[in-house]
Design a protein around this motif. Structure first.
Motif, PDB file in Angstrom:
ATOM      1  N   GLU A   1      26.716   2.180  43.533  1.00  0.00           N
ATOM      2  CA  GLU A   1      27.944   2.010  44.301  1.00  0.00           C
ATOM      3  C   GLU A   1      29.102   2.735  43.625  1.00  0.00           C
ATOM      4  OE1 GLU A   1      28.694  -2.071  45.084  1.00  0.00           O
ATOM      5  OE2 GLU A   1      26.886  -2.349  46.294  1.00  0.00           O
ATOM      6  N   ALA A   2      29.131   2.706  42.295  1.00  0.00           N
ATOM      7  CA  ALA A   2      30.199   3.394  41.572  1.00  0.00           C
ATOM      8  C   ALA A   2      30.152   4.895  41.816  1.00  0.00           C
ATOM      9  CB  ALA A   2      30.087   3.091  40.073  1.00  0.00           C
ATOM     10  N   ASP A   3      28.948   5.462  41.871  1.00  0.00           N
ATOM     11  CA  ASP A   3      28.814   6.899  42.134  1.00  0.00           C
ATOM     12  C   ASP A   3      29.353   7.245  43.514  1.00  0.00           C
ATOM     13  OD1 ASP A   3      27.659   7.354  39.684  1.00  0.00           O
ATOM     14  OD2 ASP A   3      25.602   7.230  40.432  1.00  0.00           O
ATOM     15  N   ARG A   4      29.049   6.416  44.499  1.00  0.00           N
ATOM     16  CA  ARG A   4      29.508   6.700  45.866  1.00  0.00           C
ATOM     17  C   ARG A   4      31.032   6.592  45.960  1.00  0.00           C
ATOM     18  NH1 ARG A   4      25.348   7.853  48.806  1.00  0.00           N
ATOM     19  NH2 ARG A   4      23.344   6.795  48.611  1.00  0.00           N
ATOM     20  N   LYS A   5      31.612   5.597  45.309  1.00  0.00           N
ATOM     21  CA  LYS A   5      33.071   5.477  45.320  1.00  0.00           C
ATOM     22  C   LYS A   5      33.721   6.668  44.637  1.00  0.00           C
ATOM     23  CE  LYS A   5      33.441   0.437  45.591  1.00  0.00           C
ATOM     24  NZ  LYS A   5      33.937  -0.796  44.917  1.00  0.00           N
ATOM     25  N   ALA A   6      33.127   7.092  43.522  1.00  0.00           N
ATOM     26  CA  ALA A   6      33.674   8.241  42.805  1.00  0.00           C
ATOM     27  C   ALA A   6      33.572   9.508  43.632  1.00  0.00           C
ATOM     28  CB  ALA A   6      32.952   8.411  41.469  1.00  0.00           C
ATOM     29  N   ARG A   7      32.452   9.674  44.337  1.00  0.00           N
ATOM     30  CA  ARG A   7      32.282  10.865  45.178  1.00  0.00           C
ATOM     31  C   ARG A   7      33.326  10.896  46.288  1.00  0.00           C
ATOM     32  NH1 ARG A   7      27.681  13.615  46.585  1.00  0.00           N
ATOM     33  NH2 ARG A   7      27.071  13.277  44.434  1.00  0.00           N
ATOM     34  N   ALA A   8      33.562   9.743  46.913  1.00  0.00           N
ATOM     35  CA  ALA A   8      34.570   9.684  47.978  1.00  0.00           C
ATOM     36  C   ALA A   8      35.955   9.957  47.421  1.00  0.00           C
ATOM     37  CB  ALA A   8      34.527   8.319  48.658  1.00  0.00           C
TER      38      ALA A   8
ATOM     39  N   ASN B   1      15.228   6.392  62.338  1.00  0.00           N
ATOM     40  CA  ASN B   1      15.720   6.474  60.959  1.00  0.00           C
ATOM     41  C   ASN B   1      14.662   6.036  59.954  1.00  0.00           C
ATOM     42  OD1 ASN B   1      17.801   7.143  59.118  1.00  0.00           O
ATOM     43  ND2 ASN B   1      18.385   4.994  58.913  1.00  0.00           N
ATOM     44  N   SER B   2      13.426   6.452  60.197  1.00  0.00           N
ATOM     45  CA  SER B   2      12.287   6.116  59.332  1.00  0.00           C
ATOM     46  C   SER B   2      12.106   4.604  59.176  1.00  0.00           C
ATOM     47  CB  SER B   2      12.446   6.766  57.949  1.00  0.00           C
ATOM     48  OG  SER B   2      12.442   8.170  58.053  1.00  0.00           O
ATOM     49  N   GLY B   3      12.440   3.879  60.239  1.00  0.00           N
ATOM     50  CA  GLY B   3      12.257   2.427  60.235  1.00  0.00           C
ATOM     51  C   GLY B   3      13.415   1.652  59.652  1.00  0.00           C
ATOM     52  N   ARG B   4      14.495   2.329  59.264  1.00  0.00           N
ATOM     53  CA  ARG B   4      15.617   1.657  58.601  1.00  0.00           C
ATOM     54  C   ARG B   4      16.788   1.463  59.570  1.00  0.00           C
ATOM     55  NH1 ARG B   4      16.496   5.865  54.014  1.00  0.00           N
ATOM     56  NH2 ARG B   4      16.019   7.217  55.788  1.00  0.00           N
ATOM     57  N   ILE B   5      16.556   0.670  60.624  1.00  0.00           N
ATOM     58  CA  ILE B   5      17.612   0.447  61.619  1.00  0.00           C
ATOM     59  C   ILE B   5      17.940  -1.030  61.795  1.00  0.00           C
ATOM     60  CG2 ILE B   5      16.982   2.535  62.892  1.00  0.00           C
ATOM     61  CD1 ILE B   5      15.808   0.613  65.045  1.00  0.00           C
ATOM     62  N   THR B   6      17.382  -1.888  60.966  1.00  0.00           N
ATOM     63  CA  THR B   6      17.674  -3.308  61.113  1.00  0.00           C
ATOM     64  C   THR B   6      19.095  -3.588  60.617  1.00  0.00           C
ATOM     65  OG1 THR B   6      16.855  -3.880  58.908  1.00  0.00           O
ATOM     66  CG2 THR B   6      15.240  -3.824  60.710  1.00  0.00           C
ATOM     67  N   PRO B   7      19.695  -4.689  61.044  1.00  0.00           N
ATOM     68  CA  PRO B   7      21.050  -5.017  60.578  1.00  0.00           C
ATOM     69  C   PRO B   7      21.188  -5.024  59.064  1.00  0.00           C
ATOM     70  CG  PRO B   7      20.468  -6.416  62.431  1.00  0.00           C
ATOM     71  CD  PRO B   7      19.241  -5.621  62.095  1.00  0.00           C
ATOM     72  N   VAL B   8      20.195  -5.551  58.359  1.00  0.00           N
ATOM     73  CA  VAL B   8      20.309  -5.603  56.908  1.00  0.00           C
ATOM     74  C   VAL B   8      20.267  -4.200  56.310  1.00  0.00           C
ATOM     75  CG1 VAL B   8      17.819  -5.885  56.475  1.00  0.00           C
ATOM     76  CG2 VAL B   8      19.497  -6.820  54.852  1.00  0.00           C
ATOM     77  N   ASP B   9      19.537  -3.272  56.938  1.00  0.00           N
ATOM     78  CA  ASP B   9      19.515  -1.886  56.464  1.00  0.00           C
ATOM     79  C   ASP B   9      20.900  -1.252  56.586  1.00  0.00           C
ATOM     80  OD1 ASP B   9      16.769  -1.739  55.834  1.00  0.00           O
ATOM     81  OD2 ASP B   9      16.266  -1.429  57.939  1.00  0.00           O
ATOM     82  N   ILE B  10      21.516  -1.384  57.764  1.00  0.00           N
ATOM     83  CA  ILE B  10      22.812  -0.751  58.006  1.00  0.00           C
ATOM     84  C   ILE B  10      23.891  -1.410  57.160  1.00  0.00           C
ATOM     85  CG2 ILE B  10      24.504  -0.136  59.755  1.00  0.00           C
ATOM     86  CD1 ILE B  10      21.781   1.256  60.012  1.00  0.00           C
ATOM     87  N   ARG B  11      23.864  -2.720  57.061  1.00  0.00           N
ATOM     88  CA  ARG B  11      24.882  -3.425  56.283  1.00  0.00           C
ATOM     89  C   ARG B  11      24.829  -3.004  54.804  1.00  0.00           C
ATOM     90  NH1 ARG B  11      23.938  -8.062  58.155  1.00  0.00           N
ATOM     91  NH2 ARG B  11      25.693  -8.252  59.605  1.00  0.00           N
ATOM     92  N   GLY B  12      23.643  -2.704  54.319  1.00  0.00           N
ATOM     93  CA  GLY B  12      23.519  -2.286  52.925  1.00  0.00           C
ATOM     94  C   GLY B  12      23.940  -0.850  52.671  1.00  0.00           C
ATOM     95  N   GLN B  13      24.317  -0.111  53.730  1.00  0.00           N
ATOM     96  CA  GLN B  13      24.665   1.301  53.586  1.00  0.00           C
ATOM     97  C   GLN B  13      26.153   1.572  53.819  1.00  0.00           C
ATOM     98  OE1 GLN B  13      22.536   3.974  52.857  1.00  0.00           O
ATOM     99  NE2 GLN B  13      20.990   2.440  52.400  1.00  0.00           N
ATOM    100  N   VAL B  14      27.000   0.560  53.802  1.00  0.00           N
ATOM    101  CA  VAL B  14      28.402   0.778  54.162  1.00  0.00           C
ATOM    102  C   VAL B  14      29.115   1.688  53.160  1.00  0.00           C
ATOM    103  CG1 VAL B  14      28.643  -1.322  55.539  1.00  0.00           C
ATOM    104  CG2 VAL B  14      29.034  -1.417  53.076  1.00  0.00           C
ATOM    105  N   LEU B  15      28.789   1.585  51.877  1.00  0.00           N
ATOM    106  CA  LEU B  15      29.427   2.479  50.916  1.00  0.00           C
ATOM    107  C   LEU B  15      28.980   3.917  51.112  1.00  0.00           C
ATOM    108  CD1 LEU B  15      29.442   0.266  47.727  1.00  0.00           C
ATOM    109  CD2 LEU B  15      31.422   1.138  48.960  1.00  0.00           C
ATOM    110  N   ARG B  16      27.750   4.103  51.555  1.00  0.00           N
ATOM    111  CA  ARG B  16      27.308   5.461  51.890  1.00  0.00           C
ATOM    112  C   ARG B  16      28.077   5.975  53.103  1.00  0.00           C
ATOM    113  NH1 ARG B  16      21.419   8.075  51.679  1.00  0.00           N
ATOM    114  NH2 ARG B  16      21.864  10.016  52.775  1.00  0.00           N
ATOM    115  N   MET B  17      28.361   5.097  54.080  1.00  0.00           N
ATOM    116  CA  MET B  17      29.139   5.508  55.248  1.00  0.00           C
ATOM    117  C   MET B  17      30.516   6.005  54.831  1.00  0.00           C
ATOM    118  SD  MET B  17      28.356   2.501  57.983  1.00  0.00           S
ATOM    119  CE  MET B  17      26.749   1.727  58.081  1.00  0.00           C
ATOM    120  N   ARG B  18      31.160   5.261  53.937  1.00  0.00           N
ATOM    121  CA  ARG B  18      32.495   5.676  53.470  1.00  0.00           C
ATOM    122  C   ARG B  18      32.411   7.019  52.750  1.00  0.00           C
ATOM    123  NH1 ARG B  18      35.586   4.814  48.642  1.00  0.00           N
ATOM    124  NH2 ARG B  18      37.835   4.739  49.090  1.00  0.00           N
TER     125      ARG B  18
END
Length: 603
Positions: free
Chosen positions: A159-166, A573-590
């Motif tokens: 998560e720190a890497d993603r925040k730093a990249r943004a 999305n290679s099977g990764r479309i459940t709510p828990v999958d998307i919710r766990g990717q919010v920092l990647r979205m940012r």
């Protein structure tokens, strides 16, 4: 007898010594190679320590190797003390290296590229080295110079890497409390904002863009074929642009994801919460406002679509061309340490109507080893040039939770047949039930041969990163039996350990699956060239038993049904479309918003 050695390796690494209260000690690893199978040519067990001090990186270990099968006094592989050291050359990205595997010594140079954001932060590593003291099996000198180029894929990001990249983009958003001039407010009507949003989404590479209002809620339809590594990247672009350009008083954004013009899932979020999230990176509140659906939870006819091009949902891509490598190989046989056939497959895809595509695969062989030439021992594994597949594929939702995709056409150059898969999303959890099969009639022989293969399985999601899938299959050789696979996701890279039993034969193996193409590829246009959303390569071995003592090379034995068109990969999305999958990717979205969409707000 053509027997093949198994190179399945078991490895445990203590990544952080502090986790076992041994701070300051080197990293430790224990492992084993060639651990099973009837042909054991490269068996070894080892223990190794490694660490890095300033410009010096070193490793030192000890291994116990076994002689190849049937050679009591034969040479061993990885036996005794081994190790190596690398020294950084000044401020460059190059190193000088020396290594020893216990019997041979090597010296050379190695270069590490920068991380490549357009290739999922992968890194290219090139090595040139010379061996010293190398000997053939007959004891003759065999010193040689070798060149190697490796592609190193990172297993996820913190998560720190993603925040730093943004944060490193240098284009922060204006504060929310920044006043808006009355003149700007007069100009920026709701239609103006919707027009601006549609233009920004198209500039970001999206296709079939359509925006509109449903009361106080903004609805955005889009189709993404640009960000193929993970649909979360596209969601970050869509939700970020929508939240920042939404008409005044918009309460919520609904992102409707299309594939082949058909809705596959929906993601919604509170506008105010997402705007705050884009600025401070705190995902706690925005996760609580996320909403999901596998089917559209709205009536498209009830949406007040924007006038003009913004609400038209115009299609921009008419032909999509995807490129990926094909590799057949044998490893550690009596005929060669490594025999291969390498080819490139180009797939052209055209959307016809909602959920329907027609596609064609063309294969061009690039190179192969001599043992795969016509008339040689592995000739049957040599790739064949020409038109491989022409098929029509129709995908649709059957009810609220069953996704089905069926294809018909010419496959494998000479076969005519049908194939398909259905996926049942269980309503009470994120588990899924899969049923797939294919029926092929081979036309090249005087008496046509029939191939029937099918599989049924239950996928239990232990957590967001680990799947356990058990099922029963009829394999392509008509043998039947159970199968078990455990898949672990590391970011967009999946590692799977599997076991399959067909008749009297049982195979175990390891498969690595990864996206093969840039994180941001070519945007929507009349012709769109992409990579492979998922490329898988596996290695397997036959487990020996009392009645089966040899690990024979049999390319067709106990092979599972392998669909030419994989709906879960291509559309879900290679099977990764459940709510828990998307919710766990919010920092990647940012992160993806700042990397690929932030600049569109200034245009």
């Amino acid at each position: 007898i053509l027997s093949q050695a198994c190179f399945i390796s078991v490895l445990m690494i203590v990544r952080d010594a502090t986790t076992i209260d041994l701070q300051g000690l080197p990293k430790l690893a224990v492992g084993a190679t060639d651990i099973s199978g009837g042909a054991v040519f490269f068996s070894s067990q080892y223990l190794v320590a490694s660490d890095e001090y300033g410009p010096l990186r070193w490793s030192l270990g000890y291994a116990r190797g076994k002689a190849p099968l049937g050679q009591r006094n034969g040479a061993k592989v990885l036996d005794g003390v081994f190790g190596g050291a690398e020294v950084k050359l000044g401020t460059t990205r190059a190193t000088a290296l020396v290594e020893s595997d216990g019997t041979q010594r090597h010296a050379g140079l190695r270069y590490y590229s920068e991380q490549l954001p357009w290739l999922g932060d992968a890194q290219l590593v090139g090595t040139v080295q010379r061996s010293f003291g190398a000997r053939t099996w007959a004891g003759q000198g065999a010193d040689a110079t070798s060149v190697n180029v490796s592609l190193v894929m990172p297993l996820g990001q913190t998560e720190a890497d993603r925040k730093a990249r943004a944060g490193a983009t240098g284009r922060p958003l204006p504060p929310l409390e920044e006043p808006v001039s009355s003149a700007a407010a007069m100009v920026a009507t709701a239609q103006d904002r919707l027009d601006r949003l549609a233009r920004a989404l198209r500039a970001a590479g999206m296709d079939r863009v359509r925006v509109g209002m449903l009361g106080s809620e903004l609805v955005v339809e889009y189709e993404n074929q640009r960000y193929q590594q993970n649909e979360a990247d596209a969601l970050g672009v869509v939700l970020g642009l929508a939240a920042e350009t939404a008409p005044v008083a918009t309460s919520r954004v609904h992102a409707i994801t299309l594939k082949a013009g058909q809705v596959v899932f929906e993601t919604s979020v509170d506008v105010a919460a997402f705007r705050v999230f884009l600025r401070d990176g705190d995902a706690t509140q925005v996760k609580n406002t996320l909403g999901f659906g596998r089917l559209p939870g709205y009536d498209a006819d009830a949406v007040q679509w924007a006038s003009g091009e913004a609400g038209a949902g115009a299609r921009r891509t008419w032909l999509r061309v995807g490129l990926k490598p094909l590799l057949n190989y044998t490893l550690g046989t009596e005929y060669g340490a490594f025999d291969y056939s390498l080819a490139v497959q180009a797939r052209g895809t055209v959307n016809l109507w909602q959920g329907a595509v027609v596609y064609a695969d063309v294969v061009q062989r690039v190179a192969n080893s001599a043992n795969m030439d016509p008339g040689y021992v592995f000739a049957s594994s040599r790739h064949r040039n020409g038109l491989q597949t022409v098929a029509l594929q129709q995908s649709l939702w059957v009810g609220p939770s069953i996704f089905t995709s069926v294809g018909a056409g010419q496959y494998n150059h000479d076969d005519w047949g049908v194939e398909g898969e259905s996926i049942l999303f269980l309503p009470w959890n994120a588990d899924t039930i899969h049923a797939k099969g294919r029926y092929m009639r081979h036309q090249a022989d005087v008496l046509p041969r029939i191939q029937e293969a099918y599989a049924g399985s239950y996928r239990y999601r232990l957590n967001t990163n680990t799947w356990i899938e058990a099922g029963y299959q009829q394999y392509t050789d008509r043998s039947t039996g159970p199968s078990l696979a455990v898949t672990r996701w590391f970011g967009d890279v999946a590692v799977q350990v599997f076991a399959r039993k067909g008749g009297n034969n049982t195979f175990a193996g390891l498969e690595v699956s990864l996206p093969l193409g840039p994180r941001q590829a070519m945007g929507a246009g009349p012709v769109q060239v992409t990579g492979a959303p998922r490329y898988a390569q596996s290695i397997r071995t036959m487990l020996i038993s009392g009645g089966n003592r040899m690990n024979l090379v049999d390319a067709s034995s106990v092979r599972p049904v392998d669909l030419n068109f994989k709906p879960e990969v291509e559309l879900l999305n290679s099977g990764r479309i459940t709510p828990v999958d998307i919710r766990g990717q919010v920092l990647r979205m940012r992160e993806s918003f700042y990397l690929y969409a932030r600049e569109k707000l200034d245009e």
